[in-house]
Write an enzyme that holds these catalytic residues in place. Structure first.
Site, short mmCIF file in Angstrom:
data_model
loop_
_atom_site.label_atom_id
_atom_site.label_comp_id
_atom_site.label_asym_id
_atom_site.label_seq_id
_atom_site.Cartn_x
_atom_site.Cartn_y
_atom_site.Cartn_z
N GLU A 135 7.87 -6.57 11.57
CA GLU A 135 7.47 -5.07 12.32
C GLU A 135 8.76 -4.51 12.45
O GLU A 135 8.83 -3.36 12.62
CB GLU A 135 6.83 -5.36 13.57
CG GLU A 135 6.31 -3.98 14.26
CD GLU A 135 5.57 -4.24 15.34
OE1 GLU A 135 5.17 -5.40 15.71
OE2 GLU A 135 5.22 -3.35 16.29
N ARG A 192 -0.41 1.85 9.82
CA ARG A 192 -0.67 0.39 9.00
C ARG A 192 -2.14 0.20 9.00
O ARG A 192 -2.86 0.52 10.05
CB ARG A 192 0.24 -0.73 9.92
CG ARG A 192 -0.13 -1.82 9.25
CD ARG A 192 0.75 -3.10 9.90
NE ARG A 192 0.19 -3.28 11.43
CZ ARG A 192 -0.77 -3.75 12.06
NH1 ARG A 192 -1.76 -4.35 11.05
NH2 ARG A 192 -0.90 -3.90 13.16
N ALA A 214 7.61 -13.41 10.82
CA ALA A 214 8.70 -12.92 9.92
C ALA A 214 9.76 -13.97 10.19
O ALA A 214 10.37 -14.71 9.09
CB ALA A 214 9.12 -11.71 10.01
N ARG A 233 -7.05 3.32 11.70
CA ARG A 233 -6.76 3.34 13.06
C ARG A 233 -6.57 4.62 13.50
O ARG A 233 -6.90 4.96 14.75
CB ARG A 233 -5.79 1.95 13.25
CG ARG A 233 -6.31 0.70 13.09
CD ARG A 233 -5.11 -0.09 13.26
NE ARG A 233 -5.71 -1.65 13.15
CZ ARG A 233 -5.09 -2.41 13.36
NH1 ARG A 233 -3.89 -2.60 13.35
NH2 ARG A 233 -5.66 -3.88 13.11
N SER A 251 -9.83 -6.87 19.01
CA SER A 251 -9.63 -6.83 17.57
C SER A 251 -10.57 -5.61 16.71
O SER A 251 -11.70 -5.52 17.23
CB SER A 251 -10.26 -8.28 16.91
OG SER A 251 -10.05 -8.00 15.67
#
Lengths: 671, 252
Positions: A454, A464, A45, A338, A285
Site C-alpha cells: 500500500e 482499488r 508486503a 467502492r 467487509s
C-alpha cells in the site's frame, strides 16, 4: 521532459514480465550471503518480502513498530484475495483480472504493473495453500470463491471474514522459519525515523527502539519500505491506531517522489460514527454487499420518524424504501465499486435521508437474503410449505455461516441485532491508492530504495477494487521484488558491509535526535491528539469524498497554519529514553501535517474526477450519466509524482504519462 | 454527549519500567458515554492526565477491532474484561455502571514481564512460533496447484477455527498455571489438520512444546478458564489434539 523513467520492458504486455525475468541480472548464492537488506514494515508486503529475500540467501533486517510482525494492519483485512484461477469456470482469466483492475482504477494505473499483478495472482493462492493457509472450501474439498464489488466473476478466495489475518499469519510463519535460521533479524517495537543516503544510494536507516528510546543505526545494501498507507491523515479511518506515513514521508523528504496522494479510498460499508470521543472506525467487509441490500427511506417523513424512534426500519414496506444503488446502477446494483457506492451514500445523506441521529448512515439489509436462503434450505431439506418463521430460521443459519463473525462484531459495537434489523453503515477512509512513486522494479527515485504494498502508488490507479490489496501486497513481496532487487544488487557484490560510522549516518542520526529533543523540550499546552483531530476534520471536510477548488485552497492554508501551531504548542509528556507512546504519535502527526498539505495540493492540481478523487467541478452535466464523475483523459492521464522542495506547498510536479495500449479508455459505467 | 455519562473510579497498575517496582494508582474519569469502547475511555483518561501535566498510562493497542491481538489488560480480574468473545478494544462501556470502580492491571505471567504500566513483553510467543510454527516451503511460486490436494470442508473449517488465534495471551493471563497450551495447541492443530502440515508434524509439536516449557509457561490442569476468556473462542479440543500429537511424535 520528465525525469521519471518507469523502466517498463518493451514487447507485448503478455510477455513483458517473463522475458524481463529471463534477462535480469542475478546474484549467486555465495554472494547473497554478503548482502544485507532492510525491510521496514512486516505486513503482507514487508513480511512476504522479508521471508522470501531471506530464503534466497540475503541477510534481512526487518522492522515493525508492533510487538510482533503478526500484528501489522494487513491482519484486519476481512473479505478476501483476488486471483485469476477461473476455478468457477465463469470466464475469468489473467486478462480479465488485468482489465477489471485497470477499469476499476479508473484508468489511472500503469498497465504493465497491473498485468504483472494479474499474472502472478494465481501463484499466490498456490503458495498460501502450501503454507497451510486455511482458505474456505466447498464440500468436494476444493477451494471456494465469492464475488466482490466492481467485477462480474467470482474470483475472490477467502478465509471466513479473516482473510487478511490468515494470509498475514502465512507470511509471518515464513518469516519465523527464517528468523529461526538467523536469516532474518527481527526488530520488533522499532520505528524507522529516517533513511540514510550514501553516494546517492539508500544504505541504511535510523530507527528508534520503542522500549528503551535508544536511537540505532542500521546499514544495508538496499532498503525496502512496506509501511502501509496514510489513511490516518484523516485521524478517523479504518486503519490501526499506529498506522502511519512516517517511513514513506521520510524517504519522500530524502528524494523519493510521492505520487497521487489525493487518491484515497473511502470504503462504503463501515460502522457509522457515534460520538466525538471516537478513536477509529470499523469496517464491515464489502463481501456483505453480496447479500445485503442498501437503502434509505423514500420519504423524508419516514426518515424523521426513524430518527425520532417513532418508526423502525422494518416497519417500512418495500414501496417506501429507496434501494438507491439498484435504482441508479441496475447492471451492478449493490456491487458497484467502492468509490461509486460511497458517493451514492453521501448523496442520499446530504439530501437529508441519513437514518441515524448524525444524519450519516444508510441501511444494509439482509432480510431478502435470509428469505432467499431460507427457502432454498427448506427445499434442500424437503420441508413442504415451510412457515415464515422456519424460513427465517434456516436463512439466518446460512447468513451466520457466511458472515457470522462480522454480524457479531457489529452487534458488539452497536448493540443491535443485524439479523433482525438492518445494519447501519456509512463510508469511511480505508485505503490510500497514492503513495511513493516506483518504477517497474518497485524502486523509488532513489537508487536502492524500494517501496512495496500500500505504501507505493503503482497498481490501483485512482480506486482499488475489493480483495486486491492483499493480492498486491503478496505479489510485491513474494514474487516481484525478490526478482527485481537482485538486478540492482548484482552490482553490489564487491561492496562489502556498509559502515555506520560515516558522516551520512551522523547527520541522519543528529536530525532524528534534534527533533526528539525539540518535542521533549517544547513547552506547549496541547496534546498531539488535539492537533491530529483538527487535521482530520480539515481533511474530511475539504479533501474527503467530494472536493472543490475553494475547499482545497482553504485546506492547504489551514493545514499549513495548523502545522505552525503544532510546532509552537504541542505538548509531549514523559522523556525520550523510555517507552513513550505520546512521543511516537508526535512524530507521526508532524509528518501527517506535511503530507496533508501535499494531498490537498495534488487534489487541487487534478481538475478532473477519477476514482476516489471526485472534483465537484468535473461531473457529467447531462445524459444518462448525469452527476457521475467525469474524467479528463486529454489533460490528466498521468501520474502526478511530487518532488520535495522544503515545504509541502513548494513540491514540484513531475508527470509520468500513462499509455493505454492494451485497454481502450472508456467512461467507467456500472449502469 | 448528554449529561447521563458515567463517573468512574479507576485503579490502574503503574510501573515505570521493567526494573522498577509498580503500584496501583487511583484516577477518576467523568461523563463517560456508554457507547465508548474501553480503550476510548482510556484515551479520555490519558488526555486528562496530559492536560494536568501527568504522564499518560501506557497500554498496548493497535487495530481497535479485535484482530491484531495487541491489546491486553486484566480488567476487574478478567482478561479482556467482563464481556465474552471480545478483546479489550471491543469491550464497550455499556458493560459498566455509573459509580463503578474498575481495576486495570497488565496480563500477569512470569513469561510476560511488564515493560511499562500495562504493557507486557509477549516475545515468548514469538520464540515458540519460531521453534516450529510454520511449514517448510519456499515462496518460489512453483508449488503445485492450490486445488491439487482436496481437503475436506470439515478439516479446513476446523483448521480455520484453530488458526483464528490472535496471539494476545489472554489464555496465559487467565490460567492459574500461566499455561500457554491453548495458544500452542491452536497452532499445532491448524497444521496437524491439513495435509500440508503433516509432513513435519512430529518435529513441530516436539519443538514447539519444548520451547514453551523453556519459556516458563506452566502446565495445563484442564480448568478450561482459557477457553472461556479467549476472545476468539479457541476450543480446549486443541490442547487435547496437541497432547495426542505429542504422544504420537514421542513413540515414533
Amino acid at each position: 521532459m520528465s525525469v521519471l523513467d518507469s523502466k517498463v520492458p518493451k514487447g507485448p504486455i503478455k510477455d513483458k514480465w517473463t522475458s524481463y525475468k529471463d534477462k535480469i541480472n542475478l546474484v549467486n548464492p555465495a554472494n547473497k550471503r554478503n548482502i544485507d537488506i532492510i525491510v521496514v514494515g512486516t505486513g503482507l508486503a514487508g513480511g512476504s518480502a522479508a521471508a522470501t529475500l531471506a530464503e534466497l540467501g540475503y541477510n534481512v533486517k526487518a522492522f515493525a513498530y508492533q510487538d510482533s510482525p503478526r500484528r501489522a494492519h494487513s491482519i484486519a483485512a476481512q473479505g478476501g484475495i483476488n486471483a485469476a484461477k477461473n476455478y468457477m469456470g465463469d470466464g475469468d482469466s489473467v486478462y480479465r483480472l488485468f482489465y477489471d483492475t485497470v477499469k476499476g482504477g479508473d484508468y489511472r494505473s500503469r498497465e504493465a504493473n497491473v498485468y504483472r499483478l494479474a499474472e502472478v495472482s494465481a501463484n499466490i493462492i498456490d503458495q498460501c495453500v502450501a503454507q497451510g493457509v486455511p482458505f474456505a472450501r466447498d464440500y468436494g474439498g476444493l477451494l471456494d470463491n465469492r464475488s466482490f464489488g466492481g467485477v462480474l466473476v467470482s474470483r475472490t478466495f477467502y478465509a471466513k471474514g479473516q482473510t487478511g489475518q490468515q494470509l498475514l499469519l502465512g507470511a509471518y510463519s515464513a518469516m519465523n522459519r527464517q528468523i529461526a535460521r538467523g536469516k532474518i533479524q527481527m526488530y520488533n517495537r522499532h520505528e524507522m525515523l529516517d533513511v540514510v543516503i550514501v553516494d546517492e544510494k539508500a544504505r541504511g536507516i535510523i530507527a528508534r527502539n520503542l522500549i528503551t528510546g535508544e536511537i540505532e543505526r542500521h546499514s544495508a545494501h538496499a532498503v525496502v519500505v512496506g509501511s502501509g498507507g496514510y489513511g490516518n491523515v484523516y485521524f478517523l479511518s479504518t486503519n490501526a491506531m499506529g498506522s502511519n506515513a512516517t517511513a514513506a514521508w521520510k524517504i519522500h523528504k530524502k528524494g523519493a517522489f510521492f505520487a497521487n496522494p489525493c487518491y484515497t479510498q473511502i470504503h462504503p460499508t463501515c460502522i457509522p460514527r457515534s460520538g466525538d470521543y471516537q478513536s477509529k472506525l470499523t469496517l464491515m467487509s464489502e463481501s456483505l454487499r453480496n447479500d445485503g441490500r442498501i437503502w434509505v427511506p423514500k420519504n423524508l417523513e419516514d426518515v424523521k420518524a426513524i430518527r425520532e424512534g417513532r418508526k423502525k426500519p422494518t416497519d417500512l414496506s418495500e414501496d417506501e424504501r429507496d434501494y438507491y444503488l439498484e435504482r441508479r446502477y441496475p447492471a451492478f446494483g449493490n456491487l458497484v465499486p467502492r468509490d461509486v457506492a460511497s458517493r451514492a451514500a453521501k448523496e442520499r445523506c446530504d439530501a437529508g435521508y441519513g437514518v441515524n441521529a448524525t444524519g450519516e448512515a444508510v441501511y444494509l439489509d439482509f432480510a431478502s437474503a435470509i428469505e432467499r436462503y431460507g427457502k432454498e434450505q427448506a427445499k434442500i431439506q424437503g420441508i413442504d410449505n415451510p412457515s415464515k418463521a422456519k424460513i427465517t430460521e434456516l436463512g439466518e443459519k446460512i447468513v451466520e455461516a457466511k458472515y457470522g463473525n462480522l454480524f457479531q462484531m457489529y452487534e458488539k459495537i452497536v448493540d443491535d441485532n443485524p439479523y433482525k434489523t438492518p445494519m447501519m453503515i456509512y463510508p469511511a477512509v480505508h485505503y490510500t491508492m497514492g503513495g511513493v512513486w516506483v518504477d517497474y522494479n518497485l524502486m523509488t527515485t532513489v537508487p536502492g530504495l524500494y517501496c512495496i504494498g500500500e505504501a507505493n502508488f503503482s497498481d490501483h490507479g485512482a480506486n482499488r477494487l475489493g480483495a486486491s490489496a492483499l493480492m498486491q501486497g503478496l505479489a510485491d513481496g513474494y514474487f516481484v521484488l525478490p526478482y527485481t532487487i537482485g538486478d540492482y544488487l548484482s552490482e553490489d557484490i564487491r561492496t562489502g558491509a556498509i559502515p555506520t560510522d560515516s558522516k551520512e549516518f551522523d547527520e541522519a542520526e543528529k536530525s532524528v535526535k534534534d527533533r526528539i529533543d525539540f518535542f521533549m523540550n517544547n513547552k506547549g499546552s496541547k496534546s498531539v491528539d488535539y492537533f491530529h483531530k483538527r487535521l482530520g476534520k480539515i481533511m474530511w471536510d475539504k479533501a474527503g469524498m467530494s472536493r472543490n477548488e475553494k475547499g482545497l485552497k482553504e485546506a492547504m492554508s489551514e493545514i499549513k497554519a495548523l502545522r505552525e501551531e503544532f510546532w509552537k504548542d504541542v505538548k509531549v509528556p514523559g522523556s525520550a529514553n523510555e517507552m513513550n507512546p505520546e512521543l511516537e504519535k508526535a512524530g507521526r502527526v508532524a509528518d501527517f501535517l506535511e503530507l496533508g498539505e501535499l494531498f490537498a495540493k495534488d487534489a487541487l492540481m487534478r481538475e478532473e474526477s477519477c476514482g476516489g478523487h471526485f472534483r465537484e467541478e468535473s461531473a457529467e452535466e447531462s445524459g444518462p450519466q448525469k452527476g457521475e464523475a467525469k474524467r479528463d483523459d486529454k489533460n490528466f492521464a498521468f501520474v502526478a509524482a511530487w518532488e520535495y522542495k522544503g515545504e509541502p506547498g513548494d513540491a514540484v510536479l513531475h508527470k509520468e504519462e500513462l499509455e493505454f495500449k492494451d485497454i481502450e479508455l472508456k467512461q467507467r459505467s456500472y449502469k | 454527549m448528554s449529561g447521563k455519562g458515567m463517573n468512574l473510579t479507576l485503579k490502574i497498575w503503574r510501573q515505570k519500567d521493567a526494573q522498577s517496582k509498580g503500584k496501583m494508582q487511583t484516577y477518576k474519569v467523568n461523563d463517560i458515554s456508554e457507547h465508548m469502547s474501553f480503550l476510548e475511555m482510556m484515551d479520555v483518561l490519558n488526555e486528562q492526565l496530559i492536560a494536568e501535566g501527568d504522564e499518560p498510562v501506557a497500554f498496548d493497542h493497535d487495530c481497535r477491532e479485535g484482530i491484531c491481538g495487541m491489546c491486553s489488560l486484566y480488567i476487574n480480574g478478567e482478561a479482556h474484561g467482563p464481556d465474552r468473545g471480545v478483546t479489550t478494544c471491543q469491550l464497550h462501556m455499556r458493560m459498566f455502571n455509573d459509580g463503578d470502580t474498575i481495576y486495570i492491571e497488565p496480563f500477569r505471567a512470569a513469561a510476560f514481564p511488564v515493560i511499562k504500566d500495562l504493557v507486557v513483553d509477549r516475545s515468548a510467543f514469538e520464540r515458540i512460533q519460531q521453534a516450529g510454527g510454520y511449514i517448510s516451503v519456499n515462496t518460489s511460486g512453483n508449488t503445485q496447484d492450490a486445488n491439487a490436494i482436496p481437503i475436506s470442508k470439515h478439516a479446513a473449517d476446523e483448521a480455520m477455527d484453530a488458526a483464528t488465534c490472535i496471539g494476545c495471551g489472554a489464555c496465559v493471563a487467565t490460567c492459574k498455571n500461566s499455561s500457554a497450551m491453548l495458544f500452542v495447541g491452536a497452532k499445532v492443530s491448524q497444521y496437524a489438520l491439513l495435509p500440508q502440515g503433516q509432513i513435519e508434524a512430529a518435529d513441530r509439536v516436539k519443538n514447539m512444546v519444548a520451547q514453551m516449557d523453556l519459556e516458563g509457561f506452566g502446565n495445563c490442569t484442564n480448568t478450561g478458564a482459557c477457553e472461556i476468556e479467549c476472545p476468539k473462542g479457541i476450543s480446549l479440543d486443541n490442547i487435547a489434539r496437541m497432547n495426542r500429537e505429542l504422544i504420537k511424535a514421542s513413540v515414533k
